[in-house]
Design a protein around this motif. Sequence first.
Motif, PDB file in Angstrom:
ATOM      1  N   ALA A   3       0.862  -1.184   0.000  1.00 60.53           N
ATOM      2  CA  ALA A   3       0.000   0.000   0.000  1.00 60.53           C
ATOM      3  C   ALA A   3       0.896   1.230   0.000  1.00 60.53           C
ATOM      4  CB  ALA A   3      -0.914  -0.009   1.206  1.00 60.53           C
ATOM      5  N   MET A   4       1.033   1.867  -1.142  1.00 63.62           N
ATOM      6  CA  MET A   4       1.948   2.996  -1.276  1.00 63.62           C
ATOM      7  C   MET A   4       1.271   4.341  -1.068  1.00 63.62           C
ATOM      8  SD  MET A   4       4.862   1.683  -1.670  1.00 63.62           S
ATOM      9  CE  MET A   4       5.821   3.092  -2.121  1.00 63.62           C
ATOM     10  N   GLY A   5      -0.056   4.373  -1.069  1.00 61.87           N
ATOM     11  CA  GLY A   5      -0.773   5.617  -0.856  1.00 61.87           C
ATOM     12  C   GLY A   5      -1.450   6.120  -2.113  1.00 61.87           C
ATOM     13  N   HIS A   6      -2.428   6.961  -1.904  1.00 64.53           N
ATOM     14  CA  HIS A   6      -3.246   7.497  -2.992  1.00 64.53           C
ATOM     15  C   HIS A   6      -2.435   8.333  -3.979  1.00 64.53           C
ATOM     16  CE1 HIS A   6      -6.812   8.906  -5.010  1.00 64.53           C
ATOM     17  NE2 HIS A   6      -6.436  10.158  -4.820  1.00 64.53           N
ATOM     18  N   ASP A   7      -1.384   8.994  -3.514  1.00 65.89           N
ATOM     19  CA  ASP A   7      -0.596   9.887  -4.361  1.00 65.89           C
ATOM     20  C   ASP A   7       0.511   9.175  -5.135  1.00 65.89           C
ATOM     21  OD1 ASP A   7      -1.949  12.315  -3.632  1.00 65.89           O
ATOM     22  OD2 ASP A   7      -0.975  12.149  -1.689  1.00 65.89           O
ATOM     23  N   TYR A  32       3.512   7.228  -0.093  1.00 60.04           N
ATOM     24  CA  TYR A  32       2.899   8.386  -0.746  1.00 60.04           C
ATOM     25  C   TYR A  32       1.505   8.644  -0.175  1.00 60.04           C
ATOM     26  CZ  TYR A  32       6.833   7.940  -3.885  1.00 60.04           C
ATOM     27  OH  TYR A  32       8.110   7.874  -4.389  1.00 60.04           O
ATOM     28  N   HIS A  33       1.357   8.436   1.110  1.00 61.20           N
ATOM     29  CA  HIS A  33       0.094   8.702   1.797  1.00 61.20           C
ATOM     30  C   HIS A  33       0.028  10.177   2.163  1.00 61.20           C
ATOM     31  CE1 HIS A  33      -1.026   4.477   2.299  1.00 61.20           C
ATOM     32  NE2 HIS A  33       0.252   4.253   2.527  1.00 61.20           N
ATOM     33  N   SER A  34      -1.161  10.735   2.071  1.00 56.10           N
ATOM     34  CA  SER A  34      -1.368  12.121   2.497  1.00 56.10           C
ATOM     35  C   SER A  34      -2.826  12.321   2.871  1.00 56.10           C
ATOM     36  CB  SER A  34      -0.976  13.096   1.381  1.00 56.10           C
ATOM     37  OG  SER A  34      -1.935  13.070   0.343  1.00 56.10           O
ATOM     38  N   CYS A  35      -3.106  13.484   3.388  1.00 59.87           N
ATOM     39  CA  CYS A  35      -4.483  13.825   3.744  1.00 59.87           C
ATOM     40  C   CYS A  35      -5.265  14.286   2.520  1.00 59.87           C
ATOM     41  CB  CYS A  35      -4.506  14.906   4.819  1.00 59.87           C
ATOM     42  SG  CYS A  35      -3.811  16.475   4.250  1.00 59.87           S
ATOM     43  N   GLY A  36      -4.605  14.417   1.392  1.00 58.21           N
ATOM     44  CA  GLY A  36      -5.252  14.846   0.165  1.00 58.21           C
ATOM     45  C   GLY A  36      -5.125  16.331  -0.107  1.00 58.21           C
ATOM     46  N   CYS A  37      -4.509  17.062   0.810  1.00 60.91           N
ATOM     47  CA  CYS A  37      -4.427  18.514   0.621  1.00 60.91           C
ATOM     48  C   CYS A  37      -3.109  18.943  -0.024  1.00 60.91           C
ATOM     49  CB  CYS A  37      -4.638  19.234   1.941  1.00 60.91           C
ATOM     50  SG  CYS A  37      -3.652  18.593   3.291  1.00 60.91           S
TER      51      CYS A  37
END
Length: 75
Positions: A3-7, A32-37
């Motif tokens: 799971a590398m993250g949405h980004d 590459y996980h983030s809060c989306g901001c």
Amino acid sequence: MKAMGHDFKAPKQTDVKQWKKVEILYQHGFTYHSCGCDGPGYRPAQLHEVNEFLEKNKQFKTEGEKLLNRLTGRM
């Protein structure tokens, strides 16, 4: 598969250097996980930039992790 993250944007399957970069970053706890901001923050664009990035972004290690690294000969 990890799971590398949405980004995360996967490199081309044949781009061995970029996949090696992703592997090294993952092994050191960088995904590459983030809060989306603002995205996950800076990640090196090229393999040759990884060592400097890791040196500048050393992650805190617990006493147990430090001991394990000494016993296994890892830094």
